[in-house]
Design an enzyme around this catalytic site. Structure first.
Site, PDB file in Angstrom:
ATOM      1  N   SER A  97       0.860  -1.187  -0.136  1.00  0.00           N
ATOM      2  CA  SER A  97       0.255  -0.248  -0.111  1.00  0.00           C
ATOM      3  C   SER A  97       0.903   1.108  -0.289  1.00  0.00           C
ATOM      4  O   SER A  97       1.448   1.394  -0.956  1.00  0.00           O
ATOM      5  CB  SER A  97      -0.671  -0.483   0.984  1.00  0.00           C
ATOM      6  OG  SER A  97      -1.835   0.472   1.115  1.00  0.00           O
ATOM      7  N   ASP A 235      -2.215   6.358  -3.413  1.00  0.00           N
ATOM      8  CA  ASP A 235      -1.773   5.670  -2.181  1.00  0.00           C
ATOM      9  C   ASP A 235      -1.129   4.663  -3.788  1.00  0.00           C
ATOM     10  O   ASP A 235      -0.948   4.774  -4.561  1.00  0.00           O
ATOM     11  CB  ASP A 235      -1.817   5.175  -1.236  1.00  0.00           C
ATOM     12  CG  ASP A 235      -2.876   3.801  -1.268  1.00  0.00           C
ATOM     13  OD1 ASP A 235      -3.659   3.632  -2.944  1.00  0.00           O
ATOM     14  OD2 ASP A 235      -2.975   3.146  -0.592  1.00  0.00           O
ATOM     15  N   ASP A 237      -1.379   1.524  -4.153  1.00  0.00           N
ATOM     16  CA  ASP A 237      -2.083   0.275  -4.700  1.00  0.00           C
ATOM     17  C   ASP A 237      -3.423   0.982  -4.713  1.00  0.00           C
ATOM     18  O   ASP A 237      -4.330   0.194  -5.767  1.00  0.00           O
ATOM     19  CB  ASP A 237      -2.164  -0.837  -3.969  1.00  0.00           C
ATOM     20  CG  ASP A 237      -2.829  -0.451  -2.553  1.00  0.00           C
ATOM     21  OD1 ASP A 237      -2.691   0.717  -2.194  1.00  0.00           O
ATOM     22  OD2 ASP A 237      -3.564  -1.670  -1.787  1.00  0.00           O
ATOM     23  N   ASP A 239      -6.070   1.659  -3.639  1.00  0.00           N
ATOM     24  CA  ASP A 239      -7.533   1.444  -3.068  1.00  0.00           C
ATOM     25  C   ASP A 239      -7.686   2.869  -2.695  1.00  0.00           C
ATOM     26  O   ASP A 239      -8.639   3.210  -2.207  1.00  0.00           O
ATOM     27  CB  ASP A 239      -7.345   0.538  -2.192  1.00  0.00           C
ATOM     28  CG  ASP A 239      -6.208   0.476  -1.091  1.00  0.00           C
ATOM     29  OD1 ASP A 239      -5.328   1.275  -1.050  1.00  0.00           O
ATOM     30  OD2 ASP A 239      -6.223  -0.421  -0.068  1.00  0.00           O
TER      31      ASP A 239
HETATM   32 MG    MG Z   1      -3.413   1.637   0.058  1.00  0.00          MG
END
Ligand code: MG
Length: 449
Positions: A97, A235, A237, A239
């Protein structure tokens, strides 16, 4: 063998906590938990170690009798999407992340595309620590299929948003997984896109992956200099989504969550879920539209669990992890960005105009050092102490630590899950009152140490 799952899935420094062997054993454990059959979707972020760990994870899954569908470099929400689209048994995303480049980890998703809950993680943990997995015979070993699901993902998301105006958007992908889809998706819905740090690069040379205001100064500058309507940051990744208004100012996460959630309620229901640490601005805005706010534990998995339990129309955390259950049960920063554009389009206003009428709140945070072995005791006693200190309390919430609601603010005391601290968060209508509450609350905590 140490514990596998921490507070944010399996995560750590590569070569220390996270090794190829550990990830292969995790693959074997996951295969065993799935009954040594079925398809697992595997995605990865662009970290330098992600290729290596993908190999390990796939090796474990195949050896455990599962089939694998390999997506390559994709945002985490794309794994959740692909699990549902392909009717797979589970999904696994190799990512850390927002953590620095030397970190990596694995996040798991169930057949509904929702992140593994602590209950499911516990099952994997037991298989893993007891090495209770099974390696199948040579003639039962599964195969790998490579699949590019990005066109389906982009098509599905873009099909849900109708913009009647061309917005100029600056998107900062941070050289993370968003790079492979965010600029494309925004163009697909008719935006004029300026992209920053949009080449996937595991060294993340553009900026640190945490999309905090201090890491987004370049994005803010470009929004101003190009006179864009909006800035978007993700961020590592993708999400999560963070928004910058047309003046080049980072929008507080609670405020944009409140606005987007309120817009959503009108059409899809009257409940939304957020965490105990989010501002009261969420209640003001969502409540003002006739919606009800459900507060839950910090973490996107808790939000997802509560959304499902209450059949809420949406939910999210102030850090930018937002879930829209009509689309999927995983936080999706790319969908979040489209929801923000939809909000601008429906209102016909600029972002700063939407924010201007929101009430002012001031949040302060303090960490009180507390040894690991004293945390439980302090937390057990702190509630009584706080109630004494804040006799004017209007309510108490115990979903995560203790949150004492006051007429003009609140105080939240939680033990950190990862560090030797008790965290105190307060909010009030004025800076002076916030400081006063913080002083009283930290004094109460310190007295117990
Ligand atoms: Mg993330």
């Amino acid at each position: 063998m140490g514990r596998l799952f921490g507070t944010s899935g399996v995560r750590g420094v590569v070569g220390k906590q996270i090794t190829p062997q550990l990830v292969m054993d995790l693959g074997l454990s996951l295969a065993a938990q799935l009954g040594n059959s079925g398809t697992v979707v595997v995605g990865r972020d662009p970290r330098t170690s992600s290729d290596m760990l993908e190999g390990s994870l796939i090796s474990g899954l195949l050896s455990g009798g599962c089939e694998v569908c390999r997506l390559g470099v994709v945002p985490t929400p794309v794994v959740s999407f692909a699990v549902r689209m392909l009717r797979a048994k589970a999904g696994a995303m190799i990512t850390a992340s927002h953590n620095p480049p030397e970190y990596n980890g694995v996040k798991l998703f169930d057949a509904s595309g929702m992140a593994y809950t602590p209950v499911l993680e516990g099952r994997i943990e037991r298989i893993y620590s007891g090495r209770k997995w099974r390696q199948v015979n040579w003639d039962e070993i599964g195969a790998v299929e490579e699949l590019n699901v990005l066109p389906d993902y982009v098509g599905t998301l873009a099909g849900r948003v109708q913009l009647t105006k061309e917005y100029k958007v600056v998107v900062d992908c941070g050289n993370g997984a968003a790079s492979v889809v965010a600029p494309l998706l925004l163009r697909e819905v008719g935006c004029k896109v300026i992209s920053l740090n949009a080449q996937p690069d595991g060294l993340f040379p553009g900026r640190p992956l945490e999309p905090s205001p201090e890491n987004l100064t370049e994005l803010c500058r470009v929004v101003r200099s190009t006179e864009a309507d909006l800035g978007i940051a993700h961020d590592g990744d993708a999400d999560r989504v963070v928004v910058v208004d047309e003046k080049g100012v980072v929008v507080p996460g609670d405020e944009i969550l409140a606005l987007v959630a309120a817009e959503h309620l009108n059409r899809e229901g009257d409940k939304m879920v957020t965490t105990v640490d989010a501002s009261n601005v969420v209640e003001e805005v969502v409540g003002g539209r006739g919606g009800k706010v459900i507060r839950t534990k910090v973490g996107d998995v808790s939000v997802a669990v509560e959304i499902r339990r209450h059949e809420a129309s949406c939910g999210g955390e102030p850090c930018g992890a937002w879930i829209f259950p009509r689309f999927g049960m995983a936080p999706d920063g790319l969908l979040g960005a489209l929801k923000v554009l939809e909000l601008l389009n429906t209102s016909g206003k600029r972002m700063s105009e939407l924010l201007a009428p929101l009430p002012d709140y001031y949040m302060l945070r303090e960490k009180v050092p507390c040894p690991e072995d004293r945390k439980a005791k302090v937390m057990a006693l702190v509630s009584k102490r706080l109630m004494k200190e804040f006799s004017e309390a209007t309510g108490v919430l115990r979903v995560d630590g203790i949150r004492v609601n006051l007429l003009d603010g609140w105080v939240l005391v939680r033990a950190s899950g990862t560090e030797p601290y008790i965290r105190v968060t307060v909010e009030a209508r004025t800076p002076g009152r916030a400081e006063e509450i913080l002083r009283k609350a930290t004094k109460s905590v310190k007295r117990l140490l």
